[in-house]
Design a protein around this motif. Structure first.
Motif, PDB file in Angstrom:
ATOM      1  N   ASP A  22      44.132  51.375  54.865  1.00 29.26           N
ATOM      2  CA  ASP A  22      45.231  52.077  54.196  1.00 29.26           C
ATOM      3  C   ASP A  22      44.769  52.847  52.960  1.00 29.26           C
ATOM      4  OD1 ASP A  22      46.894  51.090  56.140  1.00 29.26           O
ATOM      5  OD2 ASP A  22      47.970  49.691  54.831  1.00 29.26           O
ATOM      6  N   MET A  23      43.722  52.351  52.314  1.00 30.34           N
ATOM      7  CA  MET A  23      43.214  53.013  51.115  1.00 30.34           C
ATOM      8  C   MET A  23      42.033  53.931  51.415  1.00 30.34           C
ATOM      9  SD  MET A  23      43.524  49.951  48.280  1.00 30.34           S
ATOM     10  CE  MET A  23      43.289  51.031  46.863  1.00 30.34           C
ATOM     11  N   ALA A  24      41.645  54.015  52.674  1.00 34.46           N
ATOM     12  CA  ALA A  24      40.499  54.828  53.098  1.00 34.46           C
ATOM     13  C   ALA A  24      39.232  54.453  52.321  1.00 34.46           C
ATOM     14  CB  ALA A  24      40.801  56.313  52.972  1.00 34.46           C
ATOM     15  N   LEU A  25      38.985  53.154  52.245  1.00 33.04           N
ATOM     16  CA  LEU A  25      37.814  52.621  51.559  1.00 33.04           C
ATOM     17  C   LEU A  25      37.041  51.728  52.516  1.00 33.04           C
ATOM     18  CD1 LEU A  25      39.561  51.623  48.204  1.00 33.04           C
ATOM     19  CD2 LEU A  25      38.077  53.598  48.579  1.00 33.04           C
ATOM     20  N   SER A  26      35.815  51.410  52.154  1.00 32.71           N
ATOM     21  CA  SER A  26      35.012  50.541  53.015  1.00 32.71           C
ATOM     22  C   SER A  26      35.470  49.090  52.865  1.00 32.71           C
ATOM     23  CB  SER A  26      33.528  50.656  52.666  1.00 32.71           C
ATOM     24  OG  SER A  26      33.264  50.021  51.434  1.00 32.71           O
ATOM     25  N   LEU A  27      35.342  48.361  53.947  1.00 32.77           N
ATOM     26  CA  LEU A  27      35.698  46.947  53.941  1.00 32.77           C
ATOM     27  C   LEU A  27      34.824  46.183  52.944  1.00 32.77           C
ATOM     28  CD1 LEU A  27      37.463  44.781  55.233  1.00 32.77           C
ATOM     29  CD2 LEU A  27      35.751  44.561  57.054  1.00 32.77           C
ATOM     30  N   SER A  28      33.553  46.561  52.855  1.00 27.91           N
ATOM     31  CA  SER A  28      32.653  45.869  51.921  1.00 27.91           C
ATOM     32  C   SER A  28      33.106  46.054  50.471  1.00 27.91           C
ATOM     33  CB  SER A  28      31.209  46.330  52.105  1.00 27.91           C
ATOM     34  OG  SER A  28      31.085  47.700  51.803  1.00 27.91           O
ATOM     35  N   LEU A  29      33.657  47.216  50.141  1.00 29.05           N
ATOM     36  CA  LEU A  29      34.143  47.449  48.783  1.00 29.05           C
ATOM     37  C   LEU A  29      35.323  46.528  48.476  1.00 29.05           C
ATOM     38  CD1 LEU A  29      34.086  48.985  46.101  1.00 29.05           C
ATOM     39  CD2 LEU A  29      35.557  50.716  47.167  1.00 29.05           C
ATOM     40  N   ILE A  30      36.228  46.386  49.435  1.00 27.57           N
ATOM     41  CA  ILE A  30      37.388  45.504  49.233  1.00 27.57           C
ATOM     42  C   ILE A  30      36.903  44.078  48.979  1.00 27.57           C
ATOM     43  CG2 ILE A  30      39.526  44.628  50.239  1.00 27.57           C
ATOM     44  CD1 ILE A  30      39.425  47.741  49.623  1.00 27.57           C
ATOM     45  N   TYR A  31      35.947  43.612  49.778  1.00 30.35           N
ATOM     46  CA  TYR A  31      35.404  42.264  49.573  1.00 30.35           C
ATOM     47  C   TYR A  31      34.660  42.155  48.243  1.00 30.35           C
ATOM     48  CZ  TYR A  31      36.672  40.663  54.230  1.00 30.35           C
ATOM     49  OH  TYR A  31      37.371  40.284  55.335  1.00 30.35           O
ATOM     50  N   LYS A  32      34.010  43.226  47.809  1.00 31.38           N
ATOM     51  CA  LYS A  32      33.287  43.212  46.538  1.00 31.38           C
ATOM     52  C   LYS A  32      34.259  42.988  45.370  1.00 31.38           C
ATOM     53  CE  LYS A  32      29.502  45.266  44.109  1.00 31.38           C
ATOM     54  NZ  LYS A  32      28.812  44.021  43.926  1.00 31.38           N
TER      55      LYS A  32
END
Length: 162
Positions: A22-32
């Motif tokens: 939904d935010m057009a970001l990488s999954l790794s960034l969300i986990y970071k």
């Protein structure tokens, strides 16, 4: 609670994959964002919560916090500062009652003609915010153990002896 702890709790209830999509970001960034910050890591991946906090601190403008609260259908209330270390519970309780009475008087005056103007609504909002702030001060003082027992004066001691 630290921002990464908040994000960790959020990710227990909301899919990181959905947030990333939904935010057009990488999954790794969300986990970071849910990890404790690494000192001098240079990754540049500070969480949006940290950025919002930084923006508020830098600008000194609580409208940023107010906007965030509005996104959650809430309202920002500043915590009281400079509470004395010990307070008497009766005067503090009276302050809340007085603020409530003032708010009701403001509402009664504004609604006397069965119409509430924009200016009257702003006045009601100001009184309401003051009541919430005074009440928050009371609750904080209670949580901090700031309400001290009343000290007996000489008169009270002589009354007790009678």
């Amino acid at each position: 609670m630290h921002s990464h702890e908040v994000m960790r709790e959020v990710l227990k209830k909301t899919s990181a994959k959905q947030i990333a999509a939904d935010m057009a970001l990488s999954l790794s960034l969300i986990y970071k964002w849910a990890e404790p910050p690494e000192e001098d890591s240079g990754s540049g991946a500070s969480s949006p919560l940290e950025r919002v906090g930084q923006l508020i601190r830098i600008s000194g403008d609580t409208r940023v916090a107010q906007w965030v609260c509005e996104q959650a259908d809430g309202f920002f209330i500043r915590n009281p500062h400079n509470l004395p270390p010990t307070l008497n519970v009766i005067p503090a309780t009276n302050d809340i009652v007085q603020e409530f009475a003032d708010m009701l008087a403001t509402i009664a005056k504004a609604s006397a003609d069965s119409v509430i103007s924009k200016d009257e609504a702003r006045t009601i909002r100001r009184r309401w915010e003051e009541l919430k702030s005074v009440t928050e001060g009371f609750v904080k003082a209670a949580e901090n153990g700031s309400f001290a027992p009343l000290k007996a004066t000489g008169d009270e001691k002589s009354d007790a002896a009678s």
